[in-house]
Design a protein around this motif. Structure first.
Motif, PDB file in Angstrom:
ATOM      1  N   ARG A   1       6.137  61.052  40.329  1.00  0.00           N
ATOM      2  CA  ARG A   1       7.400  61.840  39.667  1.00  0.00           C
ATOM      3  C   ARG A   1       8.786  60.862  39.398  1.00  0.00           C
ATOM      4  O   ARG A   1       9.093  60.983  38.415  1.00  0.00           O
ATOM      5  N   PHE A   2       9.020  59.977  40.542  1.00  0.00           N
ATOM      6  CA  PHE A   2       9.985  59.205  40.454  1.00  0.00           C
ATOM      7  C   PHE A   2       9.912  58.210  39.228  1.00  0.00           C
ATOM      8  O   PHE A   2      10.577  57.765  38.481  1.00  0.00           O
ATOM      9  N   LEU A   3       8.712  57.312  39.017  1.00  0.00           N
ATOM     10  CA  LEU A   3       8.502  56.426  38.122  1.00  0.00           C
ATOM     11  C   LEU A   3       8.682  57.062  36.601  1.00  0.00           C
ATOM     12  O   LEU A   3       9.023  56.697  35.707  1.00  0.00           O
ATOM     13  N   ALA A   4       8.020  58.383  36.529  1.00  0.00           N
ATOM     14  CA  ALA A   4       7.931  59.079  35.370  1.00  0.00           C
ATOM     15  C   ALA A   4       9.340  59.551  35.050  1.00  0.00           C
ATOM     16  O   ALA A   4       9.663  59.230  33.701  1.00  0.00           O
ATOM     17  N   ALA A   5      10.246  59.668  35.842  1.00  0.00           N
ATOM     18  CA  ALA A   5      11.708  60.138  35.546  1.00  0.00           C
ATOM     19  C   ALA A   5      12.277  58.996  35.445  1.00  0.00           C
ATOM     20  O   ALA A   5      13.113  58.940  34.234  1.00  0.00           O
ATOM     21  N   GLN A   6      11.969  57.967  35.560  1.00  0.00           N
ATOM     22  CA  GLN A   6      12.708  56.439  35.326  1.00  0.00           C
ATOM     23  C   GLN A   6      12.313  56.359  33.775  1.00  0.00           C
ATOM     24  O   GLN A   6      13.255  55.960  32.684  1.00  0.00           O
ATOM     25  N   THR A   7      10.968  56.509  33.644  1.00  0.00           N
ATOM     26  CA  THR A   7      10.587  56.498  32.013  1.00  0.00           C
ATOM     27  C   THR A   7      11.136  57.187  31.338  1.00  0.00           C
ATOM     28  O   THR A   7      11.566  56.953  29.907  1.00  0.00           O
ATOM     29  N   LYS A   8      11.370  58.476  31.409  1.00  0.00           N
ATOM     30  CA  LYS A   8      12.062  59.665  30.716  1.00  0.00           C
ATOM     31  C   LYS A   8      13.910  59.256  30.357  1.00  0.00           C
ATOM     32  O   LYS A   8      14.139  59.298  29.119  1.00  0.00           O
ATOM     33  N   LEU A   9      14.078  58.693  31.524  1.00  0.00           N
ATOM     34  CA  LEU A   9      15.537  58.069  31.104  1.00  0.00           C
ATOM     35  C   LEU A   9      15.644  57.059  30.450  1.00  0.00           C
ATOM     36  O   LEU A   9      16.847  56.994  29.487  1.00  0.00           O
ATOM     37  N   HIS A  10      14.780  56.101  30.473  1.00  0.00           N
ATOM     38  CA  HIS A  10      14.701  54.965  29.399  1.00  0.00           C
ATOM     39  C   HIS A  10      14.410  55.459  27.949  1.00  0.00           C
ATOM     40  O   HIS A  10      15.128  54.895  27.132  1.00  0.00           O
ATOM     41  N   GLU A  11      13.784  56.487  27.763  1.00  0.00           N
ATOM     42  CA  GLU A  11      13.361  56.968  26.494  1.00  0.00           C
ATOM     43  C   GLU A  11      14.717  57.692  25.946  1.00  0.00           C
ATOM     44  O   GLU A  11      14.727  57.720  24.792  1.00  0.00           O
TER      45      GLU A  11
ATOM     46  N   VAL B   1      24.658  56.116  32.795  1.00  0.00           N
ATOM     47  CA  VAL B   1      23.114  56.233  33.016  1.00  0.00           C
ATOM     48  C   VAL B   1      22.831  56.014  34.695  1.00  0.00           C
ATOM     49  O   VAL B   1      22.031  56.739  34.925  1.00  0.00           O
ATOM     50  N   MET B   2      23.784  55.421  35.405  1.00  0.00           N
ATOM     51  CA  MET B   2      23.913  55.395  36.814  1.00  0.00           C
ATOM     52  C   MET B   2      23.847  56.809  37.421  1.00  0.00           C
ATOM     53  O   MET B   2      23.322  57.196  38.318  1.00  0.00           O
ATOM     54  N   ASP B   3      25.055  57.322  36.818  1.00  0.00           N
ATOM     55  CA  ASP B   3      25.273  58.920  37.278  1.00  0.00           C
ATOM     56  C   ASP B   3      23.924  59.600  36.944  1.00  0.00           C
ATOM     57  O   ASP B   3      23.539  60.345  37.792  1.00  0.00           O
ATOM     58  N   ALA B   4      23.373  59.498  35.769  1.00  0.00           N
ATOM     59  CA  ALA B   4      22.045  60.560  35.575  1.00  0.00           C
ATOM     60  C   ALA B   4      21.001  60.177  36.473  1.00  0.00           C
ATOM     61  O   ALA B   4      20.183  60.744  36.907  1.00  0.00           O
ATOM     62  N   LEU B   5      20.539  58.918  36.526  1.00  0.00           N
ATOM     63  CA  LEU B   5      19.805  58.224  37.383  1.00  0.00           C
ATOM     64  C   LEU B   5      19.666  58.947  39.097  1.00  0.00           C
ATOM     65  O   LEU B   5      18.892  59.140  39.502  1.00  0.00           O
ATOM     66  N   ILE B   6      20.943  58.905  39.517  1.00  0.00           N
ATOM     67  CA  ILE B   6      21.256  59.119  40.853  1.00  0.00           C
ATOM     68  C   ILE B   6      21.000  60.804  41.060  1.00  0.00           C
ATOM     69  O   ILE B   6      20.391  61.402  42.023  1.00  0.00           O
ATOM     70  N   LEU B   7      21.627  61.498  39.910  1.00  0.00           N
ATOM     71  CA  LEU B   7      21.306  63.015  39.823  1.00  0.00           C
ATOM     72  C   LEU B   7      19.812  63.243  40.079  1.00  0.00           C
ATOM     73  O   LEU B   7      19.109  64.307  40.585  1.00  0.00           O
ATOM     74  N   LYS B   8      18.945  62.657  39.283  1.00  0.00           N
ATOM     75  CA  LYS B   8      17.550  62.656  39.145  1.00  0.00           C
ATOM     76  C   LYS B   8      16.864  62.381  40.152  1.00  0.00           C
ATOM     77  O   LYS B   8      16.043  63.106  40.439  1.00  0.00           O
ATOM     78  N   ILE B   9      17.199  61.482  41.061  1.00  0.00           N
ATOM     79  CA  ILE B   9      16.494  61.145  42.223  1.00  0.00           C
ATOM     80  C   ILE B   9      17.061  61.983  43.498  1.00  0.00           C
ATOM     81  O   ILE B   9      15.838  62.492  43.934  1.00  0.00           O
ATOM     82  N   ALA B  10      18.198  62.741  43.248  1.00  0.00           N
ATOM     83  CA  ALA B  10      18.432  63.654  44.220  1.00  0.00           C
ATOM     84  C   ALA B  10      17.545  65.045  43.880  1.00  0.00           C
ATOM     85  O   ALA B  10      17.229  65.478  44.762  1.00  0.00           O
ATOM     86  N   GLU B  11      17.561  65.227  42.547  1.00  0.00           N
ATOM     87  CA  GLU B  11      16.555  66.580  42.085  1.00  0.00           C
ATOM     88  C   GLU B  11      15.196  66.263  42.794  1.00  0.00           C
ATOM     89  O   GLU B  11      14.401  67.176  43.248  1.00  0.00           O
ATOM     90  N   LEU B  12      14.569  64.932  42.587  1.00  0.00           N
ATOM     91  CA  LEU B  12      13.312  64.823  42.898  1.00  0.00           C
ATOM     92  C   LEU B  12      13.253  64.898  44.365  1.00  0.00           C
ATOM     93  O   LEU B  12      12.214  65.199  45.149  1.00  0.00           O
ATOM     94  N   ASN B  13      14.087  64.155  45.229  1.00  0.00           N
ATOM     95  CA  ASN B  13      14.062  64.153  46.536  1.00  0.00           C
ATOM     96  C   ASN B  13      14.090  65.539  46.975  1.00  0.00           C
ATOM     97  O   ASN B  13      13.089  65.945  48.207  1.00  0.00           O
ATOM     98  N   ARG B  14      14.936  66.260  46.472  1.00  0.00           N
ATOM     99  CA  ARG B  14      14.703  67.895  47.104  1.00  0.00           C
ATOM    100  C   ARG B  14      13.479  68.659  46.731  1.00  0.00           C
ATOM    101  O   ARG B  14      12.768  69.209  47.628  1.00  0.00           O
ATOM    102  N   PHE B  15      13.157  68.332  45.476  1.00  0.00           N
ATOM    103  CA  PHE B  15      11.786  69.006  45.172  1.00  0.00           C
ATOM    104  C   PHE B  15      10.845  68.393  46.048  1.00  0.00           C
ATOM    105  O   PHE B  15       9.828  69.367  46.575  1.00  0.00           O
ATOM    106  N   THR B  16      10.645  67.336  46.346  1.00  0.00           N
ATOM    107  CA  THR B  16       9.717  66.770  47.563  1.00  0.00           C
ATOM    108  C   THR B  16       9.662  67.444  48.708  1.00  0.00           C
ATOM    109  O   THR B  16       8.590  67.633  49.275  1.00  0.00           O
ATOM    110  N   LEU B  17      11.113  67.655  49.277  1.00  0.00           N
ATOM    111  CA  LEU B  17      11.300  68.073  50.658  1.00  0.00           C
ATOM    112  C   LEU B  17      10.951  69.426  50.551  1.00  0.00           C
ATOM    113  O   LEU B  17      10.879  70.075  51.724  1.00  0.00           O
ATOM    114  N   GLU B  18      11.120  70.164  49.547  1.00  0.00           N
ATOM    115  CA  GLU B  18      10.991  71.564  49.590  1.00  0.00           C
ATOM    116  C   GLU B  18       9.539  72.278  49.510  1.00  0.00           C
ATOM    117  O   GLU B  18       9.093  73.472  49.607  1.00  0.00           O
TER     118      GLU B  18
END
Length: 391
Positions: free
Chosen positions: A168-178, A305-322
């Motif tokens: 999910r982390f790697l896919a999110a990075q691809t999506k941000l690149h696109e 872009v860095m703002d968006a990247l940190i937000l996405k990682i925070a969202e994914l981190n929360r999803f993984t923990l929940e």
């Protein structure tokens, strides 16, 4: 709903969906929907929405359901979508009043749920003065003409081990690149395993590099190799479209020198916009990240872009923990994966109260003069509605 054997697919979603105020997750992927009712935005607790694989008449909306967060989709529907006029605005006002009345009737539970969700999405800024080993990126003079803008930070406390968290982390990075990076033409993201304290040096003309999934090679030889591979792809597929790293070769056309990021040991860890190094490859065991965004357009693009990247990682981190997932799988995810990622929530577990820590990184010139410090007091403002920043 999915088609399993004789199960019929959903072709229409009616306005009555708004009568489900407790609805939190909706998965109608790969059905026969052609339109989405604006009333879907009237579900106050709806947070997870998967509508991929439906052929919607509104092509902009179809793109959004294949890549955007539920909040963006609902806002689009709430605004009446594309091409709506005053009549639709009036209907939206009517729906807004109904929502407010329903929320009052429910005792404001929907609002409280939303506030609780946001409060769990936390990041704490670790200032340079507080860090026992502050990180610095030194920009060489030669980089000015090839890729002059760079923003970096460290992110500590990520969880990539359970289930498909790394994918999910790697896919999110691809999506941000696109999307926000505009296929890497506006900016390029690089994420590294922060397994040691870097005293980074940004320079041009990289020498040897060990690209992800490849053997050590000189940068210029790597570019030539990729060019030959791209040409072979065109011949085999008999078309101009090429995939993978080959898509970004055009961004280096006409460049005599190439940008790179070198660690304290002199090893090239990043070669934007092409690839990262095997040395800092992200693994399931990775807990701390070094994040890098570069651009030849502007410093503000790097920050956004860095703002968006940190937000996405925070969202994914929360999803993984929940969500409960087995701590299984391998680390062999050498590059960001393409295609949709299924984020349907599973059974919740207690959320950790520890926020992600964003450590400031200074970028200086060769004389030590400060060029940029990220995150500063004004950074992360673009995602402030979804992220609580403790400074």
């Amino acid at each position: 709903m999915r088609d399993h054997g004789s199960v019929r697919r959903v072709a229409e979603l009616g306005a009555a969906i708004a009568a489900l105020p407790a609805l939190k997750s909706l998965d109608l992927s790969h059905n026969h929907l052609t339109e989405l009712p604006a009333e879907l935005a009237d579900c106050p607790r709806l947070k997870e929405l998967n509508l991929r694989g439906n052929r919607l008449k509104d092509k902009r909306l179809e793109k959004m359901v294949n890549g955007c967060q539920a909040k963006s989709i609902l806002e689009y529907l709430r605004a009446g979508g594309r091409g709506k006029g005053k009549a639709e605005s009036g209907r939206e006002e009517s729906r807004k009043k109904k929502r407010e009345k329903r929320q009052k009737k429910d005792g404001g539970d929907g609002e409280r749920d939303e506030l609780e969700d946001v409060s769990r999405l936390l990041v704490k800024v670790l200032h340079v003065s507080e860090s026992p080993a502050p990180l610095t990126v030194r920009v060489g003079a030669g980089v000015k003409d090839v890729r002059p803008f760079i923003v970096c930070c460290a992110l500590r406390g990520v969880t990539l081990g359970p289930g498909n968290a790394l994918k999910r982390f790697l896919a999110a990075q691809t999506k941000l690149h696109e999307d926000i990076c505009e296929k890497r033409t506006a900016a390029t993201i690089a994420t590294h395993d922060l397994h040691c304290s870097y005293s980074n040096v940004c320079s041009s003309c990289p020498g040897q590099i060990t690209p992800l999934g490849r053997k050590e090679i000189k940068a210029k030889d790597l570019v030539r190799q990729l060019q030959l591979e791209a040409e072979e792809q065109r011949k085999q597929k008999k078309r101009q479209n090429i995939s993978g790293l080959h898509r970004y070769l055009q961004l280096l056309d006409g460049k005599d020198n190439y940008p790179c990021l070198v660690d304290a040991e002199g090893v090239v860890i990043s070669f934007p916009p092409i690839t990262n190094s095997e040395k800092t490859k992200i693994k399931k065991s990775t807990r701390d990240l070094f994040l890098e965004v570069t651009s030849d357009a502007s410093l503000q693009i790097c920050k956004d872009v860095m703002d968006a990247l940190i937000l996405k990682i925070a969202e994914l981190n929360r999803f993984t923990l929940e969500n409960r997932e087995d701590d299984s799988g391998s680390d062999n995810e050498s590059d960001a994966l393409c295609g949709p990622v299924n984020l349907n929530p599973g059974q919740n577990v207690q959320q950790t109260s520890s926020p992600l820590v964003v450590e400031q990184v200074r970028v200086v010139d060769t004389d030590g003069n400060l060029k940029v410090l990220y995150p500063s007091k004004t950074d992360l403002a673009t995602v402030s509605s979804l992220l609580t920043v403790m400074r």
